[in-house]
Design a protein around this motif. Structure first.
Motif, PDB file in Angstrom:
ATOM      1  N   ARG A   1       7.207   4.019  81.907  1.00 31.54           N
ATOM      2  CA  ARG A   1       6.746   3.704  83.258  1.00 31.54           C
ATOM      3  C   ARG A   1       6.514   4.946  84.100  1.00 31.54           C
ATOM      4  O   ARG A   1       5.805   4.908  85.111  1.00 31.54           O
TER       5      ARG A   1
ATOM      6  N   LEU B   1       6.428  -2.888  87.776  1.00 30.43           N
ATOM      7  CA  LEU B   1       5.513  -3.641  86.936  1.00 30.43           C
ATOM      8  C   LEU B   1       5.904  -5.113  86.992  1.00 30.43           C
ATOM      9  O   LEU B   1       7.080  -5.453  87.141  1.00 30.43           O
TER      10      LEU B   1
ATOM     11  N   VAL C   1       3.610  -5.894  83.129  1.00 28.31           N
ATOM     12  CA  VAL C   1       4.352  -5.065  82.198  1.00 28.31           C
ATOM     13  C   VAL C   1       3.792  -5.203  80.792  1.00 28.31           C
ATOM     14  O   VAL C   1       3.761  -4.240  80.011  1.00 28.31           O
TER      15      VAL C   1
END
Length: 308
Positions: free
Chosen positions: A55, A77, A168
């Motif tokens: 991330r 996300l 995600v």
């Protein structure tokens, strides 16, 4: 009556019937699957750290191009489906398991290939495992470095007044695909070197097709990269060209050594007519089977044979 089960002798040149070859392939694949499954268990417990690592490039994109959370302004996300969180964690765990156990299943691939190589060429096992691991890790590291710039280019291409709200699942699929493609692309020069060792690709063929290979590398980089920005494409293509040239240089050196070795072997097989052969100066009488049997039946002969 006891029956002995003799194990089939192993061919020193690695040749085997087609069915045995398929059985060997099946056995190696089963071992690879078991290794990745064991690594996935470790990846499941390390998932929070892996997710934070993946991330991070997204969080480096300026906040005006990505959707920020109202609580604290974090770069979070999202996911919408009930099973999206579980499937994402499972996917990341399996990929992490493949990365963690990379040297082990790379050895299985090498062990499946080596029976077709000569004995002196099988000593490259450790070199193959170390080189393939370093090349894959180098490709993944390069992809991770250029990931934030590629994301910034892609997210800013929509124009001002727009923000990306990534899920995600989509983000992880994009990032993992980019990392795997870069890592696998860096293995191509190693495969070229292995093909040269196996006698499939000669240095002469590689030198003739260098321009075509460089063009195909740029085409592959343009098609294989998930992002369409030229920065990511060049970041993959240029190191691949350098590694391919190194593989060609390796093939040239290997073929020259192989040619010198074959020339020396042919020189040993064809002796010069002017060179005298090694001959025993004292001739030895060759006895027949009848003479040997008669000597064994006589008491003098049996005593002489016992003493010798």
């Amino acid at each position: 009556m006891a029956v002995r089960l003799r194990r089939r002798a192993k061919d020193p040149e690695g040749r085997m019937p087609v069915l045995d070859h398929l059985r060997e392939l099946r056995r190696r694949l089963i071992i690879v699957v078991v290794l990745i499954a064991l690594g996935a268990v470790l990846g499941w417990y390390l998932y929070p750290h892996t997710l934070e690592f993946l991330r991070h490039p997204y969080c480096e994109v300026p906040a005006k191009y990505r959707f920020t959370s109202a609580i604290g302004g974090k770069c979070d996300l999202y996911y919408h489906g009930v099973l999206d969180g579980f499937t994402t964690r499972l996917k990341v765990s399996v990929i992490s398991g493949a990365v963690f156990t990379g040297p082990l299943w790379l050895y299985q691939i090498w062990a499946f290939i080596t029976p077709g190589l000569r004995r002196n060429e099988r000593r490259y096992t450790i070199m193959f495992i170390v080189t393939s691991t370093l090349l894959f890790a180098g490709g993944v590291a390069l992809a991770y470095v250029v990931l934030s710039k590629g994301l910034r280019f892609l997210l800013s291409s929509a124009g001002s007044g727009t923000q990306a709200q990534l899920t995600v699942s989509d983000y992880i699929s994009f990032v993992v695909l980019l990392l795997v493609v870069f890592g696998a692309a860096f293995e191509v020069p190693l495969l070229v070197a292995l093909a040269n060792l196996a006698g499939v690709l000669s240095a002469r063929v590689l030198k003739k097709s260098q321009r075509l290979a460089i063009f195909l590398i740029f085409v592959f980089a343009a098609v294989a990269t998930p992002s369409t920005d030229p920065f990511t494409m060049c970041a993959m293509a240029i190191p691949m060209v350098v590694l391919f040239e190194a593989a060609v240089l390796f093939a040239v050196v290997h073929d020259r050594r192989k040619a010198r070795r074959q020339a020396a072997e042919r020189a040993e097989e064809h002796l010069d007519d002017d060179v005298a052969s090694q001959v025993d100066p004292l001739p030895v009488r060759l006895e027949s089977r009848g003479d040997a049997a008669a000597r064994a039946d006589s008491p003098v002969g049996s005593a002489w044979s016992d003493s010798t």
